[in-house]
Design a protein around this motif. Structure first.
Motif, PDB file in Angstrom:
ATOM      1  N   HIS A  21       1.176  -0.978  -0.021  1.00 35.47           N
ATOM      2  CA  HIS A  21       0.391  -0.328  -0.240  1.00 35.47           C
ATOM      3  C   HIS A  21       0.934   1.071   0.499  1.00 35.47           C
ATOM      4  O   HIS A  21       1.796   1.666   1.091  1.00 35.47           O
ATOM      5  N   ASN A  27      -4.010   0.812  -5.020  1.00 31.75           N
ATOM      6  CA  ASN A  27      -4.430   0.027  -4.237  1.00 31.75           C
ATOM      7  C   ASN A  27      -4.886  -0.889  -4.475  1.00 31.75           C
ATOM      8  O   ASN A  27      -4.244  -2.755  -4.398  1.00 31.75           O
ATOM      9  N   SER A  83      -3.850   6.678  -5.000  1.00 29.41           N
ATOM     10  CA  SER A  83      -4.524   7.336  -3.376  1.00 29.41           C
ATOM     11  C   SER A  83      -4.664   8.000  -3.296  1.00 29.41           C
ATOM     12  O   SER A  83      -3.372   8.367  -3.419  1.00 29.41           O
ATOM     13  N   HIS A 118     -10.051   8.387   3.295  1.00 31.38           N
ATOM     14  CA  HIS A 118      -9.490   7.906   2.375  1.00 31.38           C
ATOM     15  C   HIS A 118      -9.663   7.686   0.955  1.00 31.38           C
ATOM     16  O   HIS A 118     -10.739   6.932   0.509  1.00 31.38           O
ATOM     17  N   ASN A 119      -9.231   6.985   0.131  1.00 34.99           N
ATOM     18  CA  ASN A 119      -9.644   6.798  -1.077  1.00 34.99           C
ATOM     19  C   ASN A 119      -8.630   5.294  -1.764  1.00 34.99           C
ATOM     20  O   ASN A 119      -7.355   5.956  -2.051  1.00 34.99           O
ATOM     21  N   ALA A 120      -8.557   4.224  -1.913  1.00 38.54           N
ATOM     22  CA  ALA A 120      -7.728   3.573  -2.186  1.00 38.54           C
ATOM     23  C   ALA A 120      -7.224   3.271  -3.505  1.00 38.54           C
ATOM     24  O   ALA A 120      -5.615   2.900  -4.068  1.00 38.54           O
ATOM     25  N   GLY A 121      -7.685   4.062  -4.679  1.00 36.63           N
ATOM     26  CA  GLY A 121      -7.563   4.346  -6.111  1.00 36.63           C
ATOM     27  C   GLY A 121      -6.249   2.790  -6.625  1.00 36.63           C
ATOM     28  O   GLY A 121      -7.294   1.967  -6.264  1.00 36.63           O
ATOM     29  N   CYS A 158       0.509   5.926  -0.651  1.00 34.69           N
ATOM     30  CA  CYS A 158      -0.802   6.205  -0.899  1.00 34.69           C
ATOM     31  C   CYS A 158      -0.384   7.908  -1.201  1.00 34.69           C
ATOM     32  O   CYS A 158       1.200   8.354  -0.344  1.00 34.69           O
TER      33      CYS A 158
END
Length: 404
Positions: free
Chosen positions: A10, A122, A101, A117-120, A12
């Motif tokens: 991960h 990931n 992310s 949070h935006n995982a994008g 970001c």
């Protein structure tokens, strides 16, 4: 020359608006409100930059393997990494079909932080993103935060186990860290026990926090400890002893992992290892004194520091552990260095700016650096030279040899 490590998983961009000291936490995010803030701070977040940059600052060759896009946030992440070292971006995965992310960290004075949070990209990371070029001359592979990466946890971790099975088949030492799932999210509702059963046979070192581990394999015990925490006004570590840690670690060892390292917050680390020598045969490139690792149980206190912030403390502790492993040090030395790197981390607000060189770290560890007293119940542990040894430990700590 030190062996090369890969830190994957991960990543970001953290966007952190700065609030003035006059701001009151209870006024933040009221519908229709407009609030003046200072200029934001942009930092990298996630296991890849936290653990990876810590290893880099300690002086180890490391390849960072995260997935970002060719957008504004992706460019900012690359810029931050390149300012540290141009080579840190050489193995990043660029996916223009997704977005990078990001996390907005709302941290006004006097209140708990709020994370948007935006995982994008990931969420699209998968086993095919790791090719042979990423693994050349690599002896150690660490993966972090799969609960925040959809392809890694869906279908009970098929993609994650595929990655680790491949790594073990080519003789790479493997390491895995977790993150705490949101109970209301898709990640929070999967069968984590089954995922761990699928993945841990191919994992050499598993390094979850106590709360993450309880969430995944004993949710009932976690709720009971949280209830005591609320009622007694003390962290749940106050109500945990060797019996609980032994039970949790035994379950993980039964799943097949070689080395369990449970992060205990301000109480330090709990370490438990397999008792079968054969399980360490695939770690011969990383472990020089195998007998030192067989059937161990210990709790390692934190070093005393003036704490400024806890961001990245667990990731930095992991970097210290992996760094000691890359150097081929004995387990007792490795766990001390791990706690020492975590102590350096909390002396700064962010995750990596205070991480020292290994030479500076070694000098401080060798000094008369005080240790904290773990709040974990210690009645079943024996204390010797800064470490608490559990009843299952195979060595006599005072002699450095097997128990008779």
């Amino acid at each position: 020359m030190d062996k090369t490590a890969v830190v994957a998983g991960h990543i970001c961009l953290d966007i952190i608006p700065e609030f003035s000291s006059q701001d009151k936490g209870q006024t933040i995010l009221r519908p229709g409100g407009l609030y003046n803030v200072e200029s934001p701070k942009f930092t990298t977040g996630g296991a890849v930059p936290n653990t990876g940059l810590a290893l880099h600052r300690l002086g180890f060759p490391v390849n960072l393997l995260g997935k970002i896009s060719q957008d504004m946030f992706g460019n900012e992440i690359q810029g931050i990494l390149k300012r540290e070292d141009e080579s840190l971006c050489n193995h990043m995965i660029i996916d223009s079909s997704s977005s990078t992310s990001y996390t907005v960290v709302i941290n006004p004075p006097g209140t708990d932080r709020i994370f948007l949070h935006n995982a994008g990209a990931n969420d699209t990371f998968n086993s095919s993103d790791i090719d042979d070029s990423h693994l050349q001359n690599v002896s150690l592979f660490h993966f972090g935060y799969p609960p925040l990466m959809k392809r890694m946890y869906e279908r009970n971790g098929v993609e994650l186990s595929t990655i680790f099975k491949r790594l073990k088949s080519i003789g790479i030492t493997t390491s895995l860290d977790m993150a705490l799932p949101d109970p209301a999210s898709e990640s929070g509702k999967i069968d984590w026990k089954e995922l761990l059963e699928n993945v841990l046979p191919y994992v050499d070192i598993f390094l979850p926090s106590l709360e993450e581990l309880l969430f995944m394999i004993d949710r009932c015990l976690l709720e009971n400890l949280k209830k005591k925490e609320r009622e007694m006004g003390q962290p749940m570590q106050y109500f945990v002893g060797q019996d609980i840690l032994e039970s949790l670690s035994k379950q993980l060892l039964n799943y097949g992992v070689a080395i369990v390292v449970i992060k205990l917050g301000e109480s330090g680390l709990y370490v438990r290892t397999q008792s079968e020598k054969n399980r360490f045969s695939s770690l011969s490139k990383s472990i020089t004194h195998v007998e030192d690792w067989i059937g161990r149980e210990m709790m390692v206190p934190c070093y005393k520091v003036e704490s400024v912030g806890a961001t990245g403390a667990g990731d930095s502790t992991i970097a210290g552990f992996l760094g000691g492993l890359l150097k081929g040090l004995p387990l007792k030395e490795i766990v001390n260095y791990a706690c020492a790197v975590g102590a350096y981390c909390v002396e700064a607000v962010d995750a990596t700016s205070n991480i020292p060189s290994w030479e500076e770290l070694d000098k401080r560890v060798s000094s008369d650096w005080g240790r904290m007293n773990p709040v974990i119940k210690k009645d079943k542990f024996n204390f010797e030279s800064g470490i608490f040894y559990g009843p299952n430990d195979s060595l006599d700590p005072s002699e450095g040899g097997p128990k008779l």
